[in-house]
Motif scaffolding. Structure first.
Motif, PDB file in Angstrom:
ATOM      1  N   GLN A   4      39.034  40.763  45.820  1.00 11.86           N
ATOM      2  CA  GLN A   4      40.251  41.536  45.569  1.00 11.86           C
ATOM      3  C   GLN A   4      40.606  41.507  44.083  1.00 11.86           C
ATOM      4  O   GLN A   4      40.979  42.522  43.501  1.00 11.86           O
ATOM      5  CB  GLN A   4      41.408  40.955  46.396  1.00 11.86           C
ATOM      6  CG  GLN A   4      42.680  41.756  46.316  1.00 11.86           C
ATOM      7  CD  GLN A   4      42.583  43.065  47.081  1.00 11.86           C
ATOM      8  OE1 GLN A   4      42.303  43.080  48.276  1.00 11.86           O
ATOM      9  NE2 GLN A   4      42.791  44.169  46.393  1.00 11.86           N
ATOM     10  N   GLN A   5      40.450  40.351  43.461  1.00 11.44           N
ATOM     11  CA  GLN A   5      40.766  40.251  42.027  1.00 11.44           C
ATOM     12  C   GLN A   5      39.831  41.127  41.217  1.00 11.44           C
ATOM     13  O   GLN A   5      40.232  41.718  40.220  1.00 11.44           O
ATOM     14  CB  GLN A   5      40.651  38.796  41.538  1.00 11.44           C
ATOM     15  CG  GLN A   5      41.621  37.820  42.178  1.00 11.44           C
ATOM     16  CD  GLN A   5      43.067  38.053  41.791  1.00 11.44           C
ATOM     17  OE1 GLN A   5      43.435  39.147  41.392  1.00 11.44           O
ATOM     18  NE2 GLN A   5      43.888  37.031  41.937  1.00 11.44           N
ATOM     19  N   GLU A 255      41.511  39.875  32.506  1.00 14.03           N
ATOM     20  CA  GLU A 255      42.953  39.758  32.703  1.00 14.03           C
ATOM     21  C   GLU A 255      43.292  39.438  34.151  1.00 14.03           C
ATOM     22  O   GLU A 255      44.108  38.558  34.431  1.00 14.03           O
ATOM     23  CB  GLU A 255      43.585  41.094  32.330  1.00 14.03           C
ATOM     24  CG  GLU A 255      44.705  40.962  31.370  1.00 14.03           C
ATOM     25  CD  GLU A 255      45.347  42.306  31.131  1.00 14.03           C
ATOM     26  OE1 GLU A 255      44.870  43.023  30.243  1.00 14.03           O
ATOM     27  OE2 GLU A 255      46.309  42.628  31.838  1.00 14.03           O
ATOM     28  N   ALA A 256      42.648  40.150  35.067  1.00 12.14           N
ATOM     29  CA  ALA A 256      42.935  39.931  36.492  1.00 12.14           C
ATOM     30  C   ALA A 256      42.538  38.517  36.906  1.00 12.14           C
ATOM     31  O   ALA A 256      43.287  37.833  37.603  1.00 12.14           O
ATOM     32  CB  ALA A 256      42.198  40.963  37.329  1.00 12.14           C
ATOM     33  N   LEU A 257      41.375  38.077  36.452  1.00 11.23           N
ATOM     34  CA  LEU A 257      40.939  36.730  36.815  1.00 11.23           C
ATOM     35  C   LEU A 257      41.839  35.693  36.150  1.00 11.23           C
ATOM     36  O   LEU A 257      42.217  34.696  36.759  1.00 11.23           O
ATOM     37  CB  LEU A 257      39.481  36.509  36.410  1.00 11.23           C
ATOM     38  CG  LEU A 257      38.461  37.383  37.143  1.00 11.23           C
ATOM     39  CD1 LEU A 257      37.049  37.024  36.701  1.00 11.23           C
ATOM     40  CD2 LEU A 257      38.587  37.232  38.655  1.00 11.23           C
ATOM     41  N   GLY A 258      42.209  35.951  34.895  1.00 12.54           N
ATOM     42  CA  GLY A 258      43.091  35.031  34.189  1.00 12.54           C
ATOM     43  C   GLY A 258      44.427  34.905  34.901  1.00 12.54           C
ATOM     44  O   GLY A 258      44.935  33.810  35.112  1.00 12.54           O
ATOM     45  N   ALA A 259      44.979  36.048  35.290  1.00 11.85           N
ATOM     46  CA  ALA A 259      46.278  36.034  35.952  1.00 11.85           C
ATOM     47  C   ALA A 259      46.171  35.418  37.337  1.00 11.85           C
ATOM     48  O   ALA A 259      47.080  34.760  37.818  1.00 11.85           O
ATOM     49  CB  ALA A 259      46.843  37.450  36.041  1.00 11.85           C
ATOM     50  N   GLY A 260      45.037  35.649  37.988  1.00 19.04           N
ATOM     51  CA  GLY A 260      44.884  35.174  39.356  1.00 19.04           C
ATOM     52  C   GLY A 260      44.531  33.697  39.446  1.00 19.04           C
ATOM     53  O   GLY A 260      44.904  33.024  40.395  1.00 19.04           O
ATOM     54  N   TYR A 261      43.803  33.187  38.459  1.00 21.13           N
ATOM     55  CA  TYR A 261      43.306  31.811  38.591  1.00 21.13           C
ATOM     56  C   TYR A 261      43.903  30.844  37.583  1.00 21.13           C
ATOM     57  O   TYR A 261      44.000  29.660  37.850  1.00 21.13           O
ATOM     58  CB  TYR A 261      41.782  31.783  38.477  1.00 21.13           C
ATOM     59  CG  TYR A 261      41.101  32.433  39.652  1.00 21.13           C
ATOM     60  CD1 TYR A 261      40.966  31.753  40.857  1.00 21.13           C
ATOM     61  CD2 TYR A 261      40.642  33.733  39.563  1.00 21.13           C
ATOM     62  CE1 TYR A 261      40.376  32.355  41.941  1.00 21.13           C
ATOM     63  CE2 TYR A 261      40.043  34.351  40.649  1.00 21.13           C
ATOM     64  CZ  TYR A 261      39.905  33.653  41.845  1.00 21.13           C
ATOM     65  OH  TYR A 261      39.328  34.246  42.914  1.00 21.13           O
TER      66      TYR A 261
ATOM     67  N   ASP B 212      51.257  45.443  35.943  1.00 21.62           N
ATOM     68  CA  ASP B 212      50.236  45.132  36.936  1.00 21.62           C
ATOM     69  C   ASP B 212      50.464  43.742  37.511  1.00 21.62           C
ATOM     70  O   ASP B 212      50.398  42.748  36.797  1.00 21.62           O
ATOM     71  CB  ASP B 212      48.854  45.206  36.291  1.00 21.62           C
ATOM     72  CG  ASP B 212      47.768  44.974  37.318  1.00 21.62           C
ATOM     73  OD1 ASP B 212      47.739  45.720  38.310  1.00 21.62           O
ATOM     74  OD2 ASP B 212      46.984  44.032  37.152  1.00 21.62           O
ATOM     75  N   PHE B 213      50.761  43.677  38.803  1.00 20.83           N
ATOM     76  CA  PHE B 213      51.057  42.394  39.444  1.00 20.83           C
ATOM     77  C   PHE B 213      50.053  42.055  40.533  1.00 20.83           C
ATOM     78  O   PHE B 213      50.201  41.086  41.246  1.00 20.83           O
ATOM     79  CB  PHE B 213      52.471  42.407  40.032  1.00 20.83           C
ATOM     80  CG  PHE B 213      53.525  42.704  39.003  1.00 20.83           C
ATOM     81  CD1 PHE B 213      54.018  41.707  38.197  1.00 20.83           C
ATOM     82  CD2 PHE B 213      53.985  43.993  38.823  1.00 20.83           C
ATOM     83  CE1 PHE B 213      54.966  41.976  37.231  1.00 20.83           C
ATOM     84  CE2 PHE B 213      54.934  44.273  37.856  1.00 20.83           C
ATOM     85  CZ  PHE B 213      55.429  43.259  37.067  1.00 20.83           C
ATOM     86  N   ALA B 214      49.044  42.923  40.673  1.00 15.92           N
ATOM     87  CA  ALA B 214      48.090  42.739  41.766  1.00 15.92           C
ATOM     88  C   ALA B 214      47.405  41.364  41.744  1.00 15.92           C
ATOM     89  O   ALA B 214      47.280  40.739  42.797  1.00 15.92           O
ATOM     90  CB  ALA B 214      47.068  43.867  41.753  1.00 15.92           C
ATOM     91  N   PRO B 215      46.974  40.864  40.572  1.00 17.23           N
ATOM     92  CA  PRO B 215      46.316  39.552  40.597  1.00 17.23           C
ATOM     93  C   PRO B 215      47.223  38.441  41.121  1.00 17.23           C
ATOM     94  O   PRO B 215      46.801  37.636  41.957  1.00 17.23           O
ATOM     95  CB  PRO B 215      45.963  39.309  39.125  1.00 17.23           C
ATOM     96  CG  PRO B 215      45.927  40.645  38.506  1.00 17.23           C
ATOM     97  CD  PRO B 215      46.949  41.459  39.230  1.00 17.23           C
ATOM     98  N   GLN B 216      48.485  38.423  40.652  1.00 18.01           N
ATOM     99  CA  GLN B 216      49.398  37.374  41.102  1.00 18.01           C
ATOM    100  C   GLN B 216      49.705  37.531  42.598  1.00 18.01           C
ATOM    101  O   GLN B 216      49.778  36.556  43.326  1.00 18.01           O
ATOM    102  CB  GLN B 216      50.715  37.430  40.328  1.00 18.01           C
ATOM    103  CG  GLN B 216      50.594  37.162  38.849  1.00 18.01           C
ATOM    104  CD  GLN B 216      50.547  38.442  38.046  1.00 18.01           C
ATOM    105  OE1 GLN B 216      49.762  39.342  38.337  1.00 18.01           O
ATOM    106  NE2 GLN B 216      51.371  38.546  37.019  1.00 18.01           N
ATOM    107  N   LEU B 217      49.889  38.786  43.026  1.00 12.44           N
ATOM    108  CA  LEU B 217      50.197  39.026  44.438  1.00 12.44           C
ATOM    109  C   LEU B 217      49.028  38.619  45.322  1.00 12.44           C
ATOM    110  O   LEU B 217      49.212  38.068  46.402  1.00 12.44           O
ATOM    111  CB  LEU B 217      50.532  40.506  44.651  1.00 12.44           C
ATOM    112  CG  LEU B 217      51.927  40.916  44.169  1.00 12.44           C
ATOM    113  CD1 LEU B 217      52.032  42.422  44.044  1.00 12.44           C
ATOM    114  CD2 LEU B 217      52.988  40.393  45.129  1.00 12.44           C
ATOM    115  N   THR B 218      47.822  38.901  44.836  1.00 14.38           N
ATOM    116  CA  THR B 218      46.634  38.518  45.598  1.00 14.38           C
ATOM    117  C   THR B 218      46.628  37.013  45.814  1.00 14.38           C
ATOM    118  O   THR B 218      46.309  36.521  46.893  1.00 14.38           O
ATOM    119  CB  THR B 218      45.368  38.951  44.839  1.00 14.38           C
ATOM    120  OG1 THR B 218      45.458  40.350  44.596  1.00 14.38           O
ATOM    121  CG2 THR B 218      44.117  38.640  45.633  1.00 14.38           C
TER     122      THR B 218
END
Lengths: 295, 384
Positions: A4-5, A255-261, B212-218
């Motif tokens: 998803q990320q 960015e997505a991985l950074g924000a997610g992890y 963009d908040f998708a990563p945090q929401l995920t």
């Protein structure tokens, strides 16, 4: 969660890539960092919405009209702000670009007001919000697929234009040596105008896609997007079109991985850290050619 | 010797004239310090429309004791740096009797020392950060900064009880804007959540203007929450709600007054439904004298009356009442405002009766409203 990320990052990254190619093309041809490019992206979104709400055009027609308007804005931007400074030191043109960026932002504030506005949902094809694919926890909407498709088609089109057409050849010639190109009978100003138009069209599409994806547009939206896209262009090697595409995607995913992890507060930090790392270890960018000193 | 006496007499006469001259200056100006451009400009617009409406009303009725009221606008972009620049300019304009502002807590905190030191009464219609009240007294213990809005810790405390006891939620995912407002509110909520038995599945921060908040929401989705707390403002809040829905999170959303704007629904679309928020002002619960104003405001600005405008309208009203009673002297106005200190002499505005505690904070109650079928409505159950 990783899948998803990656999807989140890819959507964002392809949009960065679309804006970044505009930066990189202009830089490649006239060595100018066009900081007002982010505002063209913003104008694309506002033109599109205005054509839908005020002129009542259907979605796809409004996109086409917005692209045309942005191409015109890009050409005018060059003629009014940059052409008189063609022979001036590069710093003068850079400062003018920043000035144009602020100017366009405030023009938009006056015309459209400061409030964020939603994208008119009724104009959108109804399937956009539906899920195209759900595997376990991973979901992908039609809108995301639409963004992927449009971005990839635009980039293939751009690649073919640059590499397979006469005008593309002229652009590449100009990028190598402006004086020599003009001696060979290339109309330099015409090619530069074409470059601005092409870059602005890509920027306009990116602006429209973003405003549809997030369902929001506001006059200052060009600033951050512009800085991110600039980072993407540098990351890929400024002046290199495939580099900007790769740079955009890498930046979006990072960015997505950074924000997610790591931490969501550092998402911009992660993006810039990647950029700085590339500049330190590979100053010419991922796909940039190393510059041979002429002297 | 004689010459000296003569000088003294003239001086005394001058002094007498000064003291006895009517307190009415040529002009009465109320300053509005708010973000009028930049990313937060829409909040400034809310404040502006509230004050503008009040002042138009006053002038249409003949001004204050015959003097028309003007509004002086100062743009500070919601940025502490700009607010610190604007404050001395406001204090320097001798026609200004008081400031309505600032909007953002961070900006208010930056401007506060100037107002306190230079003696300028100020009423913030929106700044809810807790630490403000510790800094609004001068050396003599006089409060210069008042608020027309309740505090973050109260809202956070209130929300924790509301979502647990009324909505019956169990597992909460938290999003907060990384500024004084978002963090203060979030901290108060999280502290009280532990006491009422709510589980916090994760906290994610973001900066103003993020899209963009998708990563945090995920990431938060992995904690399987049934409630999403948005400790921030409506622009970003709407995007968070919409992107949560895109990711298939079917949760109740809730937040505080920062979410309360019709743009939350416009931008959030269908995802805005099932959102609860605490507000200092609820049109349905407003006193009767407010209904006329609400109708006029909505006709004029073509949008629902939001709480920011309502509070700004009342803040301007308080200054007008002060000037009408004690004149344009800033210290006298301050004394007048500080005197509004109990239910008996409360200021009755469209947000109900307000009075200030001895540190300048208001006593007000919170209402809960929700988004249902794409429109704001009072939540079916209120909590007192």
């Amino acid at each position: 969660m990783l899948e998803q990320q990656l999807i989140n990052g890819l959507t964002l990254g392809l949009i960065y890539a679309l804006i970044a190619v505009g930066y990189t093309m202009v830089y490649g041809v006239i060595q100018l960092i066009n900081f007002a490019h982010g505002e063209i992206y913003m104008l694309g979104a506002f033109f599109c919405v205005t054509f839908i709400t005020a002129a009542g055009l259907p979605f796809y027609a409004a996109i086409l009209m917005a692209i045309l308007c942005c191409m015109l804005c890009g050409i005018l931007l060059d003629i009014i702000a940059y052409r008189p400074l063609r022979k001036a030191p590069r710093l003068a043109a850079l400062i003018t670009a920043i000035g144009m960026s602020i100017f366009l932002q405030n023009v938009a504030l006056i015309i459209w007001g400061s409030r964020s506005r939603p994208f008119p949902q009724s104009a959108l094809p109804p399937f956009f919000r539906e899920k195209a694919l759900v595997i376990g926890d991973v979901s992908l909407t039609w809108l995301q697929l639409f963004i992927f498709a449009v971005a990839i088609i635009m980039m293939i089109g751009l690649y073919l234009t640059i590499n397979k057409t006469r005008i593309g050849t002229a652009m590449r010639a100009l990028a190598q040596n402006k004086t020599a190109a003009s001696l060979m009978g290339i109309n330099v100003n015409y090619v530069i105008s074409f470059t601005f138009a092409l870059g602005s069209a890509m920027g306009a599409v990116a602006g429209i896609l973003v405003s549809v994806y997030y369902n929001t547009l506001y006059p200052t939206m060009g600033y951050t997007a512009g800085v991110k896209a600039f980072a993407a262009a540098v990351l890929g090697g400024i002046g290199s079109v495939p580099g900007a595409m790769v740079g955009g995607v890498v930046l979006g995913v990072a960015e997505a991985l950074g924000a997610g992890y790591v931490s969501s507060l550092y998402r911009d930090g992660v993006a810039y850290a990647v950029m700085i790392a590339v500049i330190i270890f590979r100053p010419s960018g991922i796909l940039g050619r190393s510059v041979v000193d002429k002297a | 010797m004689r010459a000296k006496n003569w000088t003294k007499a003239v001086l005394a006469a001058c002094l007498l004239v000064l003291v006895c001259s009517p307190a009415w200056a040529q002009k009465i100006k109320i300053a509005v310090a708010a973000p009028l451009t930049g990313p937060a400009a829409s909040y400034g617009e809310n404040i502006k429309s509230g004050v503008e409406t009040k002042v138009e009303e006053i002038n249409a009725a003949g001004g204050i004791n015959g003097v028309m009221v003007e509004v002086a606008y100062f743009d500070e972009l919601c940025e502490p740096r700009e607010a610190a620049v604007v404050a001395p300019r406001i204090v320097g304009d001798k026609d200004i009797v008081g400031v309505v502002g600032h909007v953002c807590s961070s900006a208010h905190l930056a401007a506060l020392p100037t107002y306190v030191r230079m003696g300028m009464p100020v009423i913030s219609p929106t700044a809810t950060n807790v630490t403000i009240s510790q800094q609004n007294k001068d050396n003599q213990g006089r409060v210069w900064s008042f608020r027309n809005v309740y505090l973050d810790d109260y809202q956070g405390y209130f929300l924790a009880h509301y979502v647990k006891e009324i909505l019956g939620l169990e597992r909460i995912a938290v999003f907060y804007e990384n500024n004084d407002y978002g963090i203060g509110l979030k901290n108060a909520f999280v502290a009280e959540a532990k006491n009422v038995g709510l589980a916090i599945v994760g906290e994610e921060g973001y900066v103003k203007g993020a899209t963009d908040f998708a990563p945090q929401l995920t990431r938060l989705r992995g904690g399987n929450p049934d409630g999403l707390f948005i400790s921030g403002y409506y622009n970003e809040g709407a995007l968070i709600a919409a992107q949560a829905e895109n990711l298939g999170m079917n949760v109740a959303k809730f937040g505080a007054d920062g979410l309360d704007n019709v743009d939350y629904i416009n931008l959030g679309g269908a995802a805005a439904n099932n959102t609860y928020m605490t507000v200092p002002f609820l049109a349905e619960a407003a006193p009767e004298q407010a209904q006329d104003f609400i109708k006029k405001f909505e006709e004029k600005y073509q949008r629902d009356l939001d709480w920011m405008s309502a509070n700004a309208y009342d803040a301007a009203g308080k200054f007008a009442a002060a000037v009408a009673a004690v004149g344009t002297d800033r210290t006298a106005i301050r004394d007048y405002l500080a005197g509004i200190n109990s239910m008996e002499n409360a200021y009755i505005g469209i947000t109900g009766a307000t009075y200030f505690s001895e540190i300048g904070d208001p006593e007000k109650s919170a209402f809960v409203k929700m988004v249902k079928d794409g429109a704001f409505t009072a939540a079916p159950k209120q909590m007192q």
